[in-house]
Write a protein that holds these residues in place. Structure first.
Motif, PDB file in Angstrom:
ATOM      1  N   ARG A   1     -16.086  -0.786  -5.703  1.00 42.08           N
ATOM      2  CA  ARG A   1     -15.512   0.335  -6.448  1.00 42.08           C
ATOM      3  C   ARG A   1     -14.454  -0.133  -7.437  1.00 42.08           C
ATOM      4  O   ARG A   1     -14.430   0.303  -8.593  1.00 42.08           O
ATOM      5  N   SER A   2     -13.580  -1.028  -7.001  1.00 45.24           N
ATOM      6  CA  SER A   2     -12.536  -1.542  -7.899  1.00 45.24           C
ATOM      7  C   SER A   2     -13.141  -2.311  -9.064  1.00 45.24           C
ATOM      8  O   SER A   2     -12.728  -2.145 -10.219  1.00 45.24           O
TER       9      SER A   2
ATOM     10  N   ARG B   1      -9.361  -2.856  -1.809  1.00 41.77           N
ATOM     11  CA  ARG B   1      -9.862  -2.637  -0.454  1.00 41.77           C
ATOM     12  C   ARG B   1     -11.385  -2.444  -0.464  1.00 41.77           C
ATOM     13  O   ARG B   1     -12.070  -2.901   0.438  1.00 41.77           O
ATOM     14  N   ASN B   2     -11.875  -1.755  -1.495  1.00 37.78           N
ATOM     15  CA  ASN B   2     -13.313  -1.619  -1.725  1.00 37.78           C
ATOM     16  C   ASN B   2     -13.633  -2.374  -3.011  1.00 37.78           C
ATOM     17  O   ASN B   2     -13.407  -1.888  -4.119  1.00 37.78           O
TER      18      ASN B   2
ATOM     19  N   GLY C   1      -3.373   6.236  -0.145  1.00 34.78           N
ATOM     20  CA  GLY C   1      -4.544   6.971  -0.591  1.00 34.78           C
ATOM     21  C   GLY C   1      -5.570   6.094  -1.295  1.00 34.78           C
ATOM     22  O   GLY C   1      -5.546   4.860  -1.221  1.00 34.78           O
ATOM     23  N   GLU C   2      -6.473   6.765  -2.005  1.00 33.00           N
ATOM     24  CA  GLU C   2      -7.577   6.058  -2.657  1.00 33.00           C
ATOM     25  C   GLU C   2      -7.102   5.205  -3.829  1.00 33.00           C
ATOM     26  O   GLU C   2      -7.663   4.146  -4.096  1.00 33.00           O
TER      27      GLU C   2
ATOM     28  N   HIS D   1       0.832  -1.211   0.000  1.00 35.92           N
ATOM     29  CA  HIS D   1       0.000   0.000   0.000  1.00 35.92           C
ATOM     30  C   HIS D   1       0.861   1.254   0.000  1.00 35.92           C
ATOM     31  O   HIS D   1       0.550   2.252  -0.667  1.00 35.92           O
TER      32      HIS D   1
ATOM     33  N   ASP E   1      -5.921   1.951  -2.559  1.00 36.82           N
ATOM     34  CA  ASP E   1      -7.076   1.149  -2.123  1.00 36.82           C
ATOM     35  C   ASP E   1      -7.796   0.509  -3.309  1.00 36.82           C
ATOM     36  O   ASP E   1      -8.261  -0.637  -3.231  1.00 36.82           O
ATOM     37  N   ILE E   2      -7.874   1.243  -4.415  1.00 41.94           N
ATOM     38  CA  ILE E   2      -8.542   0.696  -5.605  1.00 41.94           C
ATOM     39  C   ILE E   2      -7.716  -0.435  -6.213  1.00 41.94           C
ATOM     40  O   ILE E   2      -8.260  -1.497  -6.559  1.00 41.94           O
TER      41      ILE E   2
END
Length: 258
Positions: free
Chosen positions: A84-85, A80-81, A71-72, A65, A75-76
């Motif tokens: 969204r990914s 992590r989400n 940051g976002e 990471h 995460d993408i």
């Protein structure tokens, strides 16, 4: 009367002496305090801020990471989400399929999107309001601060990239220079096999898969990377011994000129 006048004069002289000594004492204390303040300011001027210590930890010891910048975006790429990914990757896949598999054109896509938006706006404003009390169609506008901030970020990134390319081209780090040349050569070969959109899509898919796989199998991947690094170092040492050692460096030229 003479004795009284003498005592009065002596007391007056004593009080004057006391006032004079007090004045000199105050001047000395103020001058000493000013000297101490000046010395303290001089010490403050002489003390320089200590630069932060460089992080000497290897990139292998850092979390994935952190290597991706945090940051976002990290995460993408690391899922992590998951919703969204998956949504971003699915949208990129749809765009690639439209242009490559269906052979859709960019100008046609823009025109069809504008037709759809204008039709929805027309129905929303004229037809639906006759039967239902619909809210007004939302206005879409770009804020000046957002555009200026995006332009500033883009400018900084371009300047940083140009500075990195300038340092690489200066020849200070020969390994980095050869690595960049090899990378550009590989990209040129990949570009001759597929077009730009497919190449960008492949890189986008790799960004969504390679960091995740590396994070899950970090120990095995580090062993493979160490072997590849040792093999690359061995070939580089051979190249430096046979070819690069015969090339005169800038330091040797400067010594001869001196």
């Amino acid at each position: 009367m003479a004795a009284g006048e003498h005592n009065h004069e002596s007391s007056y002289v004593d009080s004057a002496k006391e006032k004079i000594t007090e004045m000199f004492h105050d001047d000395g204390s103020s001058s000493s305090s000013s000297d101490s303040d000046a010395k303290a300011k001089a010490k403050e001027k002489k003390t320089f801020p200590v630069p932060p210590k460089k992080d000497k930890t290897s990139w292998k010891e850092k979390p994935v990471h952190t290597l991706l910048g945090g940051g976002e975006a990290a995460d993408i790429f690391l899922w992590r989400n998951k919703k969204r990914s998956a949504g971003i990757l699915g949208f990129a896949t749809i765009i690639w399929a439209l242009f490559e598999m269906i052979e859709y054109h960019l100008l046609s896509l823009l025109c069809h999107v504008l037709i759809l938006v204008l039709g929805v706006h027309f129905l929303w404003s004229n037809t639906l309001n006759l039967f239902y009390r619909c809210p007004q169609f939302p206005q879409v506008a770009l804020e000046e601060d957002t555009v200026l901030q995006a332009a500033l970020v883009l400018r900084l990134e371009i300047n940083n990239a140009l500075e990195v390319l300038r340092e690489i081209a200066s020849g200070k780090d020969l390994k980095k220079f050869l690595a960049v040349i090899a990378g550009l050569w590989i990209v040129s070969i990949a570009g001759s096999c597929c077009n730009l959109l497919t190449l960008v899509y492949i890189c986008f898919v790799l960004l969504h898969t390679a960091p995740l796989l590396y994070e899950r199998h970090k120990d095995k991947a580090d062993v493979c990377l160490e072997k590849a690094e040792a093999e690359f170092k061995k070939h580089f040492d051979v190249l430096q011994e046979r070819v690069l050692s015969r090339v005169p460096s800038r330091q040797v030229k400067d010594k001869k000129l001196a």
